[in-house]
Write an enzyme that holds these catalytic residues in place. Structure first.
Site, PDB file in Angstrom:
ATOM      1  N   CYS A 169     -33.066  47.568   3.093  1.00 53.54           N
ATOM      2  CA  CYS A 169     -32.554  46.786   1.963  1.00 53.54           C
ATOM      3  C   CYS A 169     -33.599  46.518   0.880  1.00 53.54           C
ATOM      4  CB  CYS A 169     -31.951  45.487   2.478  1.00 53.54           C
ATOM      5  SG  CYS A 169     -30.450  45.811   3.444  1.00 53.54           S
ATOM      6  N   HIS A 192     -31.804  40.198  -3.072  1.00 47.93           N
ATOM      7  CA  HIS A 192     -30.959  41.067  -2.249  1.00 47.93           C
ATOM      8  C   HIS A 192     -29.864  40.199  -1.635  1.00 47.93           C
ATOM      9  CE1 HIS A 192     -29.595  43.838   0.690  1.00 47.93           C
ATOM     10  NE2 HIS A 192     -30.059  43.138   1.706  1.00 47.93           N
ATOM     11  N   ASN A 230     -23.105  43.189   1.544  1.00 44.84           N
ATOM     12  CA  ASN A 230     -24.438  43.792   1.493  1.00 44.84           C
ATOM     13  C   ASN A 230     -24.285  45.300   1.275  1.00 44.84           C
ATOM     14  OD1 ASN A 230     -26.987  44.803   1.913  1.00 44.84           O
ATOM     15  ND2 ASN A 230     -27.348  43.719   3.841  1.00 44.84           N
TER      16      ASN A 230
HETATM   17  C1  COA Z   1     -25.214  38.407  11.504  1.00 47.39           C
HETATM   18  C2  COA Z   1     -25.269  36.907  11.253  1.00 47.39           C
HETATM   19  C3  COA Z   1     -24.337  36.534  10.117  1.00 47.39           C
HETATM   20  C4  COA Z   1     -24.803  36.187  12.500  1.00 47.39           C
HETATM   21  O1  COA Z   1     -24.855  34.796  12.290  1.00 47.39           O
HETATM   22  P1  COA Z   1     -25.462  33.845  13.389  1.00 47.39           P
HETATM   23  O2  COA Z   1     -25.296  32.473  12.898  1.00 47.39           O
HETATM   24  O3  COA Z   1     -26.871  34.334  13.678  1.00 47.39           O
HETATM   25  O4  COA Z   1     -24.506  34.105  14.576  1.00 47.39           O
HETATM   26  P2  COA Z   1     -24.841  34.642  16.034  1.00 47.39           P
HETATM   27  O5  COA Z   1     -25.217  36.099  15.940  1.00 47.39           O
HETATM   28  O6  COA Z   1     -25.790  33.703  16.673  1.00 47.39           O
HETATM   29  O7  COA Z   1     -23.431  34.504  16.662  1.00 47.39           O
HETATM   30  C5  COA Z   1     -22.815  33.263  16.826  1.00 47.39           C
HETATM   31  C6  COA Z   1     -21.472  33.485  17.468  1.00 47.39           C
HETATM   32  O8  COA Z   1     -20.601  34.062  16.491  1.00 47.39           O
HETATM   33  C7  COA Z   1     -19.993  35.217  17.046  1.00 47.39           C
HETATM   34  N1  COA Z   1     -19.733  36.178  15.984  1.00 47.39           N
HETATM   35  C8  COA Z   1     -20.527  37.180  15.534  1.00 47.39           C
HETATM   36  N2  COA Z   1     -19.906  37.839  14.548  1.00 47.39           N
HETATM   37  C9  COA Z   1     -18.726  37.230  14.360  1.00 47.39           C
HETATM   38  C10 COA Z   1     -17.661  37.437  13.477  1.00 47.39           C
HETATM   39  N3  COA Z   1     -17.661  38.415  12.553  1.00 47.39           N
HETATM   40  N4  COA Z   1     -16.613  36.609  13.536  1.00 47.39           N
HETATM   41  C11 COA Z   1     -16.555  35.607  14.421  1.00 47.39           C
HETATM   42  N5  COA Z   1     -17.532  35.361  15.306  1.00 47.39           N
HETATM   43  C12 COA Z   1     -18.605  36.160  15.257  1.00 47.39           C
HETATM   44  C13 COA Z   1     -21.001  35.733  18.042  1.00 47.39           C
HETATM   45  O9  COA Z   1     -20.373  36.560  18.986  1.00 47.39           O
HETATM   46  C14 COA Z   1     -21.513  34.450  18.626  1.00 47.39           C
HETATM   47  O10 COA Z   1     -20.581  34.011  19.572  1.00 47.39           O
HETATM   48  P3  COA Z   1     -21.103  33.338  20.934  1.00 47.39           P
HETATM   49  O11 COA Z   1     -21.862  32.122  20.501  1.00 47.39           O
HETATM   50  O12 COA Z   1     -19.822  33.059  21.637  1.00 47.39           O
HETATM   51  O13 COA Z   1     -21.945  34.377  21.593  1.00 47.39           O
HETATM   52  C15 COA Z   1     -26.687  36.451  10.903  1.00 47.39           C
HETATM   53  O14 COA Z   1     -27.485  36.547  12.039  1.00 47.39           O
HETATM   54  C16 COA Z   1     -27.299  37.256   9.811  1.00 47.39           C
HETATM   55  O15 COA Z   1     -26.864  37.209   8.669  1.00 47.39           O
HETATM   56  N6  COA Z   1     -28.383  37.986  10.120  1.00 47.39           N
HETATM   57  C17 COA Z   1     -29.069  38.765   9.131  1.00 47.39           C
HETATM   58  C18 COA Z   1     -28.244  39.961   8.821  1.00 47.39           C
HETATM   59  C19 COA Z   1     -28.792  40.710   7.689  1.00 47.39           C
HETATM   60  O16 COA Z   1     -29.159  40.138   6.716  1.00 47.39           O
HETATM   61  N7  COA Z   1     -28.820  42.034   7.820  1.00 47.39           N
HETATM   62  C20 COA Z   1     -29.216  42.903   6.806  1.00 47.39           C
HETATM   63  C21 COA Z   1     -30.673  42.800   6.597  1.00 47.39           C
HETATM   64  S1  COA Z   1     -31.080  43.165   5.006  1.00 47.39           S
END
Ligand code: COA
Length: 331
Positions: free
Chosen positions: A116, A256, A286
């Site tokens: 990214c 970004h 994204n």
């Molecule tokens: C991916 C992201 C949104 C997840 O958010 P989070 O707050 O970290 O959530 P977690 O991964 O801890 O998951 C929390 C819960 O939500 C659930 N979950 C994940 N995706 C889900 C979705 N689309 N809908 C509903 N629930 C979801 C998970 O399974 C987890 O459930 P559990 O607690 O029963 O295991 C976040 O980690 C993120 O934005 N990371 C960076 C991603 C990024 O920027 N990537 C590109 C880099 S440039």
């Protein structure tokens, strides 16, 4: 040492495929919901391509629009750099396909991949050819068809990404507008947190790689999130400090667009009011290489990007990669 030429962005063109993928559409594919996606990530909808449309198609259209805006022909360009993690093919380079599609007769070019952060990296690479006097017009394109590498049965990744492209033209600047400074950094120890393992020389495509879904994006969301929150703000503070500036001096931050919470945390650390931060993740998700040029376009639409605006670009991505650019907008 020879004096380097100052480099400006002289035009911008963007392109989004018309088809929308909304949170309601995703609710039909995986166990997710609008409330979760909006509160955790901040995305409402994204654009995705129809079958048969590739990164070079989006990139070529963005390129044509940038050329039209600048009022020059493709044959006036000296080089094309395409920043992408989703090239049409492993080779030839997408830049070659774009060259052919737009009829840019006199250019050379290549692809650059840095997750990214790749648009800000490509911007600086392109700028060096102008700064040294080697070239007069370099096109830098950030373009990705993320939908081609996303597993639409994996709710943790499929809600995050969209497709799109943005192109800028770099030229010599004859006033104080243009690129001022950049700070880039990679930390390869984070490679295992965000990657696509299949199809490269380590795991060439096979029935096994497909069965194991290795041709899709794999992500440890919380590891990426923690790194991004910390590094986006650290990198912004560092480049401002090196230039004797604080958040107060910045007219606009163009970050970004990966997660609204990452953007908010960065703005908070810089004490930047949100009116000074461009956010369009809600509409586009994204788009990896395209987020920053698409956000530049949003800033222009909103009347926030004007000649003389002091702008901070910042990105964190797969690698891990980190990139910031400080610039004064030129038109
Ligand atoms: C991916 C992201 C949104 C997840 O958010 P989070 O707050 O970290 O959530 P977690 O991964 O801890 O998951 C929390 C819960 O939500 C659930 N979950 C994940 N995706 C889900 C979705 N689309 N809908 C509903 N629930 C979801 C998970 O399974 C987890 O459930 P559990 O607690 O029963 O295991 C976040 O980690 C993120 O934005 N990371 C960076 C991603 C990024 O920027 N990537 C590109 C880099 S440039």
């Amino acid at each position: 040492m020879t004096q380097l030429q100052r480099v400006k962005i002289s035009a911008l063109g963007t392109y989004l495929p018309p088809r929308l993928l909304t949170n309601a559409d995703l609710e039909k594919l995986v166990d997710t919901n609008d409330e979760w996606i909006m509160s955790r990530v901040g995305i409402k909808e994204r654009h995705i391509v129809d079958k048969g449309v590739a990164t070079s198609d989006l990139a070529a259209e963005a390129a044509r629009r940038a050329l039209a805006r600048r009022g020059i022909e493709a044959s006036d360009l000296d080089a094309i750099i395409v920043a992408t993690v989703t090239p049409d093919m492993m080779f030839p380079a997408t830049a070659c396909l774009v060259q052919d599609k737009i009829g840019a007769k006199n250019v050379w070019g290549f692809d650059l991949q840095a997750g990214c952060s790749q648009f800000v990296y490509a911007l600086q690479v392109g700028a060096q050819f102008i700064a040294t006097g080697a070239h007069k017009k370099v096109m830098v394109i950030g373009a990705d068809v993320m939908s081609s590498i996303i597993d639409y049965t994996d709710r943790a990744t499929c809600v995050l990404f969209g497709d799109g492209a943005g192109a800028v033209i770099l030229e010599p600047s004859d006033d104080d507008s243009g690129l001022i400074d950049f700070m880039h950094e990679v930390d390869g120890s984070g490679g295992c947190s965000l990657y696509m393992p299949g199809g490269g020389s380590l795991h060439p495509s096979s029935h096994e790689t497909v069965d194991k879904k290795m041709h899709y994006v794999h992500q440890d969301g919380s590891a990426v999130f923690k790194f991004a929150v910390r590094k986006m703000s650290e990198a912004c503070v560092d480049i401002l400090k090196r230039n004797g500036l604080t958040g107060d001096d910045i007219d606009l931050m163009i970050p970004h667009q990966a997660n609204l919470r990452i953007i908010h945390a960065t703005a908070e650390r810089l004490k930047l009011p949100l009116e000074k931060v461009i956010i369009n993740i809600d509409r586009y998700g994204n788009t990896t290489g395209a987020t920053i040029p698409l956000a530049m376009h949003s800033a222009i639409e909103q009347g926030k990007l004007k000649k003389g605006s002091l702008v901070l670009l910042a990105a964190v991505g797969a690698g891990f990669t980190v990139g910031t650019t400080l610039l004064r907008w030129a038109y």
